[in-house]
Design a protein around this motif. Structure first.
Motif, PDB file in Angstrom:
ATOM      1  N   LYS A 131       0.850  -1.181   0.000  1.00 40.24           N
ATOM      2  CA  LYS A 131       0.000   0.000   0.000  1.00 40.24           C
ATOM      3  C   LYS A 131       0.891   1.238   0.000  1.00 40.24           C
ATOM      4  CE  LYS A 131      -3.872  -2.157   2.481  1.00 40.24           C
ATOM      5  NZ  LYS A 131      -4.725  -2.072   3.689  1.00 40.24           N
ATOM      6  N   PRO A 132       0.355   2.380  -0.391  1.00 39.89           N
ATOM      7  CA  PRO A 132       1.178   3.595  -0.345  1.00 39.89           C
ATOM      8  C   PRO A 132       1.797   3.787   1.037  1.00 39.89           C
ATOM      9  CG  PRO A 132      -0.848   4.029  -1.528  1.00 39.89           C
ATOM     10  CD  PRO A 132      -0.976   2.641  -0.961  1.00 39.89           C
ATOM     11  N   GLY A 133       3.088   4.022   1.077  1.00 36.33           N
ATOM     12  CA  GLY A 133       3.812   4.178   2.333  1.00 36.33           C
ATOM     13  C   GLY A 133       4.606   2.953   2.728  1.00 36.33           C
ATOM     14  N   ASP A 134       4.237   1.769   2.185  1.00 38.71           N
ATOM     15  CA  ASP A 134       5.018   0.556   2.449  1.00 38.71           C
ATOM     16  C   ASP A 134       6.351   0.639   1.693  1.00 38.71           C
ATOM     17  OD1 ASP A 134       2.863  -0.365   3.884  1.00 38.71           O
ATOM     18  OD2 ASP A 134       2.163  -1.761   2.338  1.00 38.71           O
ATOM     19  N   THR A 135       7.334  -0.086   2.200  1.00 33.20           N
ATOM     20  CA  THR A 135       8.646  -0.114   1.566  1.00 33.20           C
ATOM     21  C   THR A 135       8.774  -1.380   0.733  1.00 33.20           C
ATOM     22  OG1 THR A 135       9.663   1.145   3.353  1.00 33.20           O
ATOM     23  CG2 THR A 135      11.140  -0.127   1.951  1.00 33.20           C
ATOM     24  N   VAL A 136       9.150  -1.203  -0.523  1.00 32.33           N
ATOM     25  CA  VAL A 136       9.276  -2.326  -1.458  1.00 32.33           C
ATOM     26  C   VAL A 136      10.723  -2.444  -1.914  1.00 32.33           C
ATOM     27  CG1 VAL A 136       8.476  -3.340  -3.628  1.00 32.33           C
ATOM     28  CG2 VAL A 136       6.911  -1.943  -2.257  1.00 32.33           C
ATOM     29  N   LYS A 137      11.249  -3.669  -1.852  1.00 29.22           N
ATOM     30  CA  LYS A 137      12.582  -3.945  -2.397  1.00 29.22           C
ATOM     31  C   LYS A 137      12.390  -4.760  -3.666  1.00 29.22           C
ATOM     32  CE  LYS A 137      15.500  -6.828  -0.308  1.00 29.22           C
ATOM     33  NZ  LYS A 137      16.525  -7.325   0.652  1.00 29.22           N
ATOM     34  N   PHE A 138      13.038  -4.315  -4.764  1.00 30.65           N
ATOM     35  CA  PHE A 138      12.818  -5.002  -6.041  1.00 30.65           C
ATOM     36  C   PHE A 138      14.049  -4.888  -6.937  1.00 30.65           C
ATOM     37  CE2 PHE A 138      11.642  -0.614  -6.680  1.00 30.65           C
ATOM     38  CZ  PHE A 138      11.999  -0.308  -7.986  1.00 30.65           C
ATOM     39  N   ASP A 139      14.181  -5.883  -7.799  1.00 30.29           N
ATOM     40  CA  ASP A 139      15.171  -5.843  -8.878  1.00 30.29           C
ATOM     41  C   ASP A 139      14.455  -5.469 -10.166  1.00 30.29           C
ATOM     42  OD1 ASP A 139      17.823  -6.332  -8.002  1.00 30.29           O
ATOM     43  OD2 ASP A 139      17.324  -8.432  -7.626  1.00 30.29           O
ATOM     44  N   HIS A 140      15.219  -4.873 -11.091  1.00 34.36           N
ATOM     45  CA  HIS A 140      14.612  -4.500 -12.361  1.00 34.36           C
ATOM     46  C   HIS A 140      15.634  -4.620 -13.485  1.00 34.36           C
ATOM     47  CE1 HIS A 140      16.838  -0.760 -11.688  1.00 34.36           C
ATOM     48  NE2 HIS A 140      16.760  -0.602 -13.004  1.00 34.36           N
ATOM     49  N   THR A 141      15.123  -4.825 -14.691  1.00 35.87           N
ATOM     50  CA  THR A 141      15.918  -4.770 -15.917  1.00 35.87           C
ATOM     51  C   THR A 141      15.098  -4.033 -16.959  1.00 35.87           C
ATOM     52  OG1 THR A 141      17.112  -6.835 -15.461  1.00 35.87           O
ATOM     53  CG2 THR A 141      17.021  -6.102 -17.755  1.00 35.87           C
ATOM     54  N   GLY A 142      15.661  -2.952 -17.506  1.00 33.93           N
ATOM     55  CA  GLY A 142      14.964  -2.157 -18.510  1.00 33.93           C
ATOM     56  C   GLY A 142      15.469  -2.476 -19.909  1.00 33.93           C
ATOM     57  N   ARG A 143      14.540  -2.615 -20.846  1.00 35.81           N
ATOM     58  CA  ARG A 143      14.884  -2.927 -22.234  1.00 35.81           C
ATOM     59  C   ARG A 143      14.216  -1.945 -23.187  1.00 35.81           C
ATOM     60  NH1 ARG A 143      14.488  -7.927 -19.722  1.00 35.81           N
ATOM     61  NH2 ARG A 143      16.108  -9.447 -20.280  1.00 35.81           N
ATOM     62  N   TYR A 144      14.885  -1.697 -24.300  1.00 35.57           N
ATOM     63  CA  TYR A 144      14.222  -1.026 -25.404  1.00 35.57           C
ATOM     64  C   TYR A 144      13.208  -1.998 -26.006  1.00 35.57           C
ATOM     65  CZ  TYR A 144      18.291   2.096 -25.165  1.00 35.57           C
ATOM     66  OH  TYR A 144      19.260   2.948 -24.743  1.00 35.57           O
ATOM     67  N   ILE A 145      12.317  -1.477 -26.836  1.00 31.21           N
ATOM     68  CA  ILE A 145      11.311  -2.331 -27.472  1.00 31.21           C
ATOM     69  C   ILE A 145      11.965  -3.337 -28.417  1.00 31.21           C
ATOM     70  CG2 ILE A 145      10.827  -0.907 -29.498  1.00 31.21           C
ATOM     71  CD1 ILE A 145       8.112  -2.382 -27.203  1.00 31.21           C
ATOM     72  N   THR A 146      13.231  -3.083 -28.803  1.00 29.28           N
ATOM     73  CA  THR A 146      13.986  -4.043 -29.611  1.00 29.28           C
ATOM     74  C   THR A 146      14.450  -5.235 -28.789  1.00 29.28           C
ATOM     75  OG1 THR A 146      16.065  -2.889 -29.161  1.00 29.28           O
ATOM     76  CG2 THR A 146      14.853  -2.250 -31.153  1.00 29.28           C
ATOM     77  N   GLY A 147      14.414  -5.104 -27.454  1.00 26.41           N
ATOM     78  CA  GLY A 147      14.857  -6.172 -26.574  1.00 26.41           C
ATOM     79  C   GLY A 147      16.220  -5.942 -25.955  1.00 26.41           C
ATOM     80  N   ARG A 148      17.001  -4.978 -26.478  1.00 27.57           N
ATOM     81  CA  ARG A 148      18.336  -4.744 -25.924  1.00 27.57           C
ATOM     82  C   ARG A 148      18.227  -4.049 -24.573  1.00 27.57           C
ATOM     83  NH1 ARG A 148      23.372  -1.970 -26.205  1.00 27.57           N
ATOM     84  NH2 ARG A 148      22.536  -0.051 -27.076  1.00 27.57           N
ATOM     85  N   ILE A 149      19.026  -4.537 -23.611  1.00 29.03           N
ATOM     86  CA  ILE A 149      18.989  -4.016 -22.249  1.00 29.03           C
ATOM     87  C   ILE A 149      19.727  -2.686 -22.164  1.00 29.03           C
ATOM     88  CG2 ILE A 149      19.800  -4.429 -19.880  1.00 29.03           C
ATOM     89  CD1 ILE A 149      19.378  -7.431 -20.418  1.00 29.03           C
ATOM     90  N   PHE A 150      19.118  -1.699 -21.495  1.00 29.02           N
ATOM     91  CA  PHE A 150      19.790  -0.420 -21.267  1.00 29.02           C
ATOM     92  C   PHE A 150      20.100  -0.177 -19.799  1.00 29.02           C
ATOM     93  CE2 PHE A 150      15.225   0.613 -21.219  1.00 29.02           C
ATOM     94  CZ  PHE A 150      15.108   1.292 -20.007  1.00 29.02           C
ATOM     95  N   ASP A 151      19.488  -0.962 -18.891  1.00 28.77           N
ATOM     96  CA  ASP A 151      19.759  -0.771 -17.467  1.00 28.77           C
ATOM     97  C   ASP A 151      19.335  -2.015 -16.705  1.00 28.77           C
ATOM     98  OD1 ASP A 151      20.525   0.756 -15.130  1.00 28.77           O
ATOM     99  OD2 ASP A 151      18.396   0.867 -14.659  1.00 28.77           O
ATOM    100  N   SER A 152      20.056  -2.310 -15.621  1.00 28.66           N
ATOM    101  CA  SER A 152      19.678  -3.418 -14.738  1.00 28.66           C
ATOM    102  C   SER A 152      20.261  -3.183 -13.358  1.00 28.66           C
ATOM    103  CB  SER A 152      20.172  -4.757 -15.299  1.00 28.66           C
ATOM    104  OG  SER A 152      19.780  -5.822 -14.433  1.00 28.66           O
ATOM    105  N   SER A 153      19.517  -3.588 -12.353  1.00 29.92           N
ATOM    106  CA  SER A 153      20.023  -3.513 -10.977  1.00 29.92           C
ATOM    107  C   SER A 153      20.855  -4.735 -10.630  1.00 29.92           C
ATOM    108  CB  SER A 153      18.849  -3.405  -9.999  1.00 29.92           C
ATOM    109  OG  SER A 153      18.011  -4.555 -10.092  1.00 29.92           O
ATOM    110  N   MET A 154      20.937  -5.706 -11.545  1.00 31.46           N
ATOM    111  CA  MET A 154      21.630  -6.975 -11.272  1.00 31.46           C
ATOM    112  C   MET A 154      22.959  -7.040 -12.029  1.00 31.46           C
ATOM    113  SD  MET A 154      18.266  -9.445 -11.378  1.00 31.46           S
ATOM    114  CE  MET A 154      17.631  -8.675 -12.866  1.00 31.46           C
ATOM    115  N   LYS A 155      24.015  -7.306 -11.301  1.00 31.66           N
ATOM    116  CA  LYS A 155      25.365  -7.290 -11.873  1.00 31.66           C
ATOM    117  C   LYS A 155      25.527  -8.280 -13.009  1.00 31.66           C
ATOM    118  CE  LYS A 155      30.237  -7.890 -10.575  1.00 31.66           C
ATOM    119  NZ  LYS A 155      31.171  -8.143  -9.439  1.00 31.66           N
ATOM    120  N   ASP A 156      25.101  -9.522 -12.812  1.00 28.82           N
ATOM    121  CA  ASP A 156      25.281 -10.547 -13.848  1.00 28.82           C
ATOM    122  C   ASP A 156      24.552 -10.159 -15.138  1.00 28.82           C
ATOM    123  OD1 ASP A 156      26.808 -12.014 -12.128  1.00 28.82           O
ATOM    124  OD2 ASP A 156      25.266 -13.511 -11.673  1.00 28.82           O
ATOM    125  N   THR A 157      23.352  -9.616 -14.999  1.00 26.30           N
ATOM    126  CA  THR A 157      22.588  -9.207 -16.164  1.00 26.30           C
ATOM    127  C   THR A 157      23.294  -8.067 -16.897  1.00 26.30           C
ATOM    128  OG1 THR A 157      20.510  -9.863 -15.106  1.00 26.30           O
ATOM    129  CG2 THR A 157      20.363  -8.327 -16.954  1.00 26.30           C
TER     130      THR A 157
END
Length: 303
Positions: free
Chosen positions: A196-222
């Motif tokens: 709910k609003p105000g709760d703390t969330v921990k998450f990993d993410h990987t962002g991709r262009y619509i082509t599929g190529r990754i431009f950002d990730s919170s994960m080192k291996d990725t």
């Protein structure tokens, strides 16, 4: 778009020699030469680019977001920089420049990745459009530029829905959609209460262009596998307060929509990403794809 990208990859495979010596330590190879006036400082340019390292590793490409970059031609900051090279071209030309990494920081603000060896990178361009400044009064020239930008934005807006539909069809996806327009595919269903609003969330993410190529990730291996690893950033999950503007709107929404343990693929229309204005990295009306894993939800204690 794909045909153009394949064309440029073939150019890279064929341009190991034949370069001409340019000013300072710049080298260049003209692939296509259209008749026309050379680009001058003050002209407005619209071009596609691909830039790679000397060992042919892709660093960035305007084809990833299927949109040419638009900017004014500047006076060279030093002999042999990218603006020196662009001044050799005219509308419709394509060329590859062998440039010092320092030159690239001026046009793309991209520092040399710590993992990249060598002094140079290859920068291939195709000049799609030139709006010449010439002797036009500023009022006339600026009106012409604004009209072009408005036309370009309208075209990008009209094409966005088709890009998303093609991505869904090509990957054989069956996404669900929220009322905001966010598409999502649950890859692994979590359990427990939603944040709910105000709760703390921990998450990993990987962002991709619509082509599929990754431009950002919170994960080192990725990041390492994608060739975007940066020694200067920490690779740890993001910790955010749900309900606040933490990332882009589509990811912010997802933090309130899925329980702990969920892995989900999000397809973000530009309205839930960087919008109709875009920013220095993403052009207007650029849809994006994010992979998100909700690792933990800590309740705030508020009702």
């Amino acid at each position: 778009m794909k045909n153009n990208l394949i064309f440029f990859f073939l150019l890279f495979a064929a341009c190991n020699d034949g370069y001409k010596k340019g000013p300072a330590d710049m080298q260049y190879l003209i692939h296509h030469d259209e008749p026309g006036a050379a680009i001058k400082p003050g002209d407005y340019l619209c071009l596609h680019y691909i830039h790679r390292t000397e060992n042919d590793s892709l660093l960035a490409s305007s084809y990833d977001f299927d949109h040419a970059v638009i900017f004014p031609q500047r006076k060279p900051a030093f002999r042999g920089d990218i603006f020196t090279g662009l001044a050799l071209l005219s509308e419709g030309d394509s060329a590859t420049f062998k440039l010092n990494f320092d030159s690239m920081q001026i046009i793309l603000n991209v520092p040399k990745p710590p993992s990249v060896k060598g002094k140079y990178l290859l920068f291939t361009v195709k000049i799609e459009r030139v709006i010449p400044k010439g002797a036009k009064p500023d009022s006339v020239f600026n009106k012409e530029v604004r009209a072009f930008l408005a036309e370009d934005a309208a075209g990008s807006k009209a094409a966005e829905a088709g890009k998303i539909s093609r991505y869904i069809a090509e990957h054989k996806l069956s996404p669900q959609q929220t009322s905001s327009g966010l598409y999502y595919i649950v890859d692994r269903q979590g359990s427990g209460p939603l944040a709910k609003p105000g709760d703390t969330v921990k998450f990993d993410h990987t962002g991709r262009y619509i082509t599929g190529r990754i431009f950002d990730s919170s994960m080192k291996d990725t990041a390492m596998k994608a060739g975007i690893f940066d020694l200067r950033r920490p690779y740890t999950p993001t910790v955010a307060v749900a309900g606040q503007k933490v990332t882009v709107p589509g990811v912010d929404e997802a933090l309130l929509h899925f329980p702990q343990g969920t892995k989900v693929t999000l397809i973000l229309p530009s309205a839930l990403a960087y919008g109709g204005d875009g920013n220095a990295v993403f052009p207007p009306y650029t849809p994006l794809v994010f992979g998100v894993e909700i690792l933990d939800i800590v309740k705030s204690g508020n009702p």
